[in-house]
Design an enzyme around this catalytic site. Structure first.
Site, short mmCIF file in Angstrom:
data_model
loop_
_atom_site.label_atom_id
_atom_site.label_comp_id
_atom_site.label_asym_id
_atom_site.label_seq_id
_atom_site.Cartn_x
_atom_site.Cartn_y
_atom_site.Cartn_z
N HIS A 90 0.84 -1.21 0.00
CA HIS A 90 0.00 0.00 0.00
C HIS A 90 0.88 1.26 0.00
CE1 HIS A 90 -2.87 -2.71 2.48
NE2 HIS A 90 -3.52 -2.48 1.35
N LYS A 131 -16.48 -8.64 7.18
CA LYS A 131 -15.53 -9.27 8.12
C LYS A 131 -15.15 -8.30 9.23
CE LYS A 131 -12.58 -11.00 4.94
NZ LYS A 131 -11.18 -11.24 4.60
N ARG A 174 -2.75 -6.34 -8.17
CA ARG A 174 -1.68 -7.33 -8.01
C ARG A 174 -1.85 -8.51 -8.95
NH1 ARG A 174 -3.12 -7.78 -1.84
NH2 ARG A 174 -5.04 -7.26 -2.93
N SER A 212 -2.76 -7.72 3.35
CA SER A 212 -2.94 -7.56 4.79
C SER A 212 -3.18 -8.93 5.44
CB SER A 212 -4.13 -6.65 5.07
OG SER A 212 -3.91 -5.38 4.49
P1 ADP Z 1 -9.88 -3.64 0.25
O1 ADP Z 1 -10.49 -4.43 1.36
O2 ADP Z 1 -10.69 -2.44 -0.16
O3 ADP Z 1 -9.44 -4.46 -0.93
P2 ADP Z 1 -7.09 -3.40 1.00
O4 ADP Z 1 -6.56 -2.65 2.17
O5 ADP Z 1 -6.91 -4.88 0.98
O6 ADP Z 1 -8.62 -2.98 0.91
O7 ADP Z 1 -6.47 -2.82 -0.34
C1 ADP Z 1 -6.64 -1.48 -0.74
C2 ADP Z 1 -6.14 -1.33 -2.16
O8 ADP Z 1 -4.73 -1.56 -2.19
C3 ADP Z 1 -6.73 -2.31 -3.16
O9 ADP Z 1 -6.88 -1.64 -4.39
C4 ADP Z 1 -5.69 -3.40 -3.27
O10 ADP Z 1 -5.74 -4.07 -4.52
C5 ADP Z 1 -4.42 -2.56 -3.14
N1 ADP Z 1 -3.29 -3.35 -2.64
C6 ADP Z 1 -3.24 -4.13 -1.56
N2 ADP Z 1 -2.03 -4.70 -1.42
C7 ADP Z 1 -1.29 -4.29 -2.48
C8 ADP Z 1 0.04 -4.56 -2.96
N3 ADP Z 1 0.84 -5.42 -2.32
N4 ADP Z 1 0.45 -3.93 -4.09
C9 ADP Z 1 -0.41 -3.10 -4.76
N5 ADP Z 1 -1.66 -2.82 -4.38
C10 ADP Z 1 -2.10 -3.40 -3.26
#
Ligand code: ADP
Length: 170
Positions: free
Chosen positions: A18, A43, A92, A130
């Protein structure tokens, strides 16, 4: 460089994947609003909203162009309430693509003025999520190349609290 972008997500917790997206977005946008969502498709998150927002604020405390705030409800309503018309998401995998395409089309249907822009992960973070962090840390693995120290510290505080809760309950 004139535009503000909203980067929504659950950030439970924020990872270097992120952070990499936010840092690259700062080269394109004037300001990045990191919008932390309450629920993650129903969740219960590991970290509370206050903790998730607090951790991100601490990481970007020296970057005035990053603003962190919680949001509830429909993303399109929140985006409009901030007078912004651009949303940022990271990609990703093909699985991300399918989900993100559906979400961005649904948002477009609800509000034709809002554009979603996508940024590809850097390959060193392409496996990083995450959930993986929570698995690694709860099983005692090392994650210092995957998340900032503050995440590791807060996670271990949380685990200790939960263990104490269980002991006192027993
Ligand atoms: P959500 O529950 O809305 O998917 P996340 O916190 O998991 O929230 O992710 C927020 C955004 O960041 C999403 O667009 C996700 O695809 C992106 N993201 C998460 N991890 C990565 C990563 N390792 N590299 C690039 N983008 C990421």
């Amino acid at each position: 460089m004139d535009k503000v972008v909203i980067y929504p997500g659950s950030f439970d917790p924020i990872t270097y994947g992120h952070i990499n997206i936010i840092e690259r977005a700062l080269k394109i946008f004037r300001k990045v609003i990191v919008a932390v969502s309450y629920s993650q498709s129903g969740k219960k998150p590991f970290f509370s909203m206050e903790e998730r927002v607090g951790i991100i604020k601490e990481i970007f405390r020296r970057e005035r162009r990053v603003v962190v705030e919680p949001f509830k409800g429909l993303l399109v309503d929140y985006v409009k309430s901030r007078n912004v018309d651009t949303v940022l998401r990271g990609l990703r995998t093909v699985a991300d693509f399918e989900f993100e395409l559906q979400m961005s089309l649904a948002n477009k249907k609800m509000s034709g003025n809002i554009e979603t822009v996508f940024m590809m992960t850097e390959d060193r973070y392409s496996f990083l999520s995450s959930s993986i962090i929570k698995d690694i840390l709860s099983l005692g693995g090392r994650a210092d190349e995957l998340v900032p120290d503050v995440v590791i510290r807060r996670f271990s505080d949380r685990l200790k609290e939960r263990k104490t809760d269980i002991v006192s309950w027993e």
